[in-house]
Structure formats: C-alpha cells, structure tokens
Scaffold this motif. Structure first.
Motif, PDB file in Angstrom:
ATOM      1  N   ARG A  30      34.732  60.203   2.829  1.00 43.68           N
ATOM      2  CA  ARG A  30      36.068  60.326   3.408  1.00 43.68           C
ATOM      3  C   ARG A  30      36.827  61.451   2.718  1.00 43.68           C
ATOM      4  O   ARG A  30      36.920  61.489   1.497  1.00 43.68           O
ATOM      5  CB  ARG A  30      36.832  59.005   3.266  1.00 43.68           C
ATOM      6  N   LEU A  31      37.339  62.329   3.547  1.00 46.60           N
ATOM      7  CA  LEU A  31      37.977  63.531   3.060  1.00 46.60           C
ATOM      8  C   LEU A  31      39.427  63.569   3.517  1.00 46.60           C
ATOM      9  O   LEU A  31      39.747  63.190   4.644  1.00 46.60           O
ATOM     10  CB  LEU A  31      37.205  64.723   3.648  1.00 46.60           C
ATOM     11  N   ARG A  32      40.287  64.016   2.621  1.00 48.73           N
ATOM     12  CA  ARG A  32      41.695  64.216   3.000  1.00 48.73           C
ATOM     13  C   ARG A  32      41.932  65.709   3.153  1.00 48.73           C
ATOM     14  O   ARG A  32      41.707  66.472   2.215  1.00 48.73           O
ATOM     15  CB  ARG A  32      42.622  63.665   1.909  1.00 48.73           C
ATOM     16  N   LYS A  65      40.428  62.782   7.264  1.00 50.11           N
ATOM     17  CA  LYS A  65      41.791  62.269   7.475  1.00 50.11           C
ATOM     18  C   LYS A  65      42.746  63.455   7.425  1.00 50.11           C
ATOM     19  O   LYS A  65      42.894  64.115   6.405  1.00 50.11           O
ATOM     20  CB  LYS A  65      42.129  61.266   6.375  1.00 50.11           C
ATOM     21  N   LEU A  67      46.169  65.334   7.205  1.00 44.15           N
ATOM     22  CA  LEU A  67      47.473  65.067   6.617  1.00 44.15           C
ATOM     23  C   LEU A  67      48.489  66.068   7.152  1.00 44.15           C
ATOM     24  O   LEU A  67      48.257  67.274   7.133  1.00 44.15           O
ATOM     25  CB  LEU A  67      47.406  65.184   5.093  1.00 44.15           C
ATOM     26  N   GLN A 102      53.248  67.980   0.702  1.00 43.76           N
ATOM     27  CA  GLN A 102      51.928  67.578   1.188  1.00 43.76           C
ATOM     28  C   GLN A 102      51.484  68.559   2.253  1.00 43.76           C
ATOM     29  O   GLN A 102      52.301  69.122   2.962  1.00 43.76           O
ATOM     30  CB  GLN A 102      51.994  66.175   1.804  1.00 43.76           C
ATOM     31  N   GLU A 105      46.117  69.644   0.763  1.00 42.99           N
ATOM     32  CA  GLU A 105      45.026  68.854   0.203  1.00 42.99           C
ATOM     33  C   GLU A 105      43.677  69.219   0.810  1.00 42.99           C
ATOM     34  O   GLU A 105      43.571  69.522   1.991  1.00 42.99           O
ATOM     35  CB  GLU A 105      45.260  67.360   0.456  1.00 42.99           C
ATOM     36  N   GLU A 107      40.421  67.224  -0.468  1.00 39.68           N
ATOM     37  CA  GLU A 107      39.853  66.409  -1.528  1.00 39.68           C
ATOM     38  C   GLU A 107      39.093  65.218  -0.963  1.00 39.68           C
ATOM     39  O   GLU A 107      39.386  64.719   0.116  1.00 39.68           O
ATOM     40  CB  GLU A 107      40.965  65.914  -2.469  1.00 39.68           C
ATOM     41  N   GLU A 109      38.426  61.587  -0.718  1.00 34.27           N
ATOM     42  CA  GLU A 109      39.191  60.368  -0.955  1.00 34.27           C
ATOM     43  C   GLU A 109      38.293  59.261  -1.490  1.00 34.27           C
ATOM     44  O   GLU A 109      38.591  58.605  -2.464  1.00 34.27           O
ATOM     45  CB  GLU A 109      39.869  59.922   0.336  1.00 34.27           C
ATOM     46  N   SER A 110      37.168  59.068  -0.819  1.00 31.76           N
ATOM     47  CA  SER A 110      36.231  58.056  -1.274  1.00 31.76           C
ATOM     48  C   SER A 110      34.856  58.304  -0.676  1.00 31.76           C
ATOM     49  O   SER A 110      34.721  59.031   0.304  1.00 31.76           O
ATOM     50  CB  SER A 110      36.722  56.652  -0.906  1.00 31.76           C
TER      51      SER A 110
END
Ligand SMILES: [Zn+2]
Length: 119
Positions: A30-32, A65, A67, A102, A105, A107, A109-110
């Motif tokens: 999972r990527l932000r 995801k 943002l 914001q 990003e 990054e 996430e998980s």
C-alpha cells in the motif's frame, strides 16, 4: 520512465524488509501518493507488474492511496483541502498560500504479507 524507477525502488525497499522472512508471500503493497508527487497511478501500476517479475513481490498487488493537496490558509488559520493542483488558493476565502501540508507524499504505508493477511 519515471514510474518504472519508482516501482523498482518500491520493490527494493519491500524486498529488503522481507529478507527476514524468505518464505513469506507478499500479498499487497500500500502506497500513499500525494497529488503533487508527479506520479501517474495507471503508469505506476503497469510498471509495478514489470518491476516485480522474478522477485519476492511477483503477483502482489499495488494499492495506491491518492492524497489531495492540503494547504494552510493564513487567513482562515486552518488547513484546507484543495480541489485540484491548478491553484494554491484557499477554496473558502481565495487567499493564496504556499504552505503545503500534504500532497508531496510518496511513501509505503504498509505491506501485507500472507502470514498476517486477513483478506
Ligand atoms: Zn482561507
């Protein structure tokens, strides 16, 4: 291609952290991604499939995801979410602001590994 190098660095980062569990199957990453990160989601997903071939991440899914951009409005003294990236003005009072809270990003996430996966 920009997205391909991003995909490769994702693979490198996840592989490194997965080294301690060589039998683990990477299920999902999972990527932000902020609206200002300059990443095209469709292109990244395409490149991800290529970059993960013959790695521990092969067959895993990349979940992006998105943002929105959030600026701090000095007039309202509040953080405001922008509807787009065309103008950096408060959507409520139209005051310009360069105070970005914001949106830049890029990054991880998980990472969902099958050992822990519930889905
Ligand atoms: Zn405002």
């Amino acid at each position: 291609m920009h997205e391909l190098s991003i995909a490769h660095s994702i693979v490198a980062m996840v592989s490194e952290s997965a080294e301690r569990m060589p039998s683990a199957q990477i299920h999902e990453v999972r990527l932000r991604v902020g609206a200002l990160a300059g990443v095209t989601t469709g292109a990244l997903l395409f490149c991800y499939d290529i970059a993960t071939q013959d790695t521990q991440l092969a067959g895993s899914k990349l979940v992006v995801k998105d943002l929105a951009v959030i600026i701090f409005c000095p007039q309202c003294r509040q953080e405001r979410e922008l509807p787009g990236v065309q103008s950096f003005r408060c959507p409520v009072c139209d005051t310009p602001s360069g105070d970005i809270r914001q949106g830049r990003e890029l990054e991880i996430e998980s990472v969902v590994v099958d050992e822990y996966a519930s889905t």
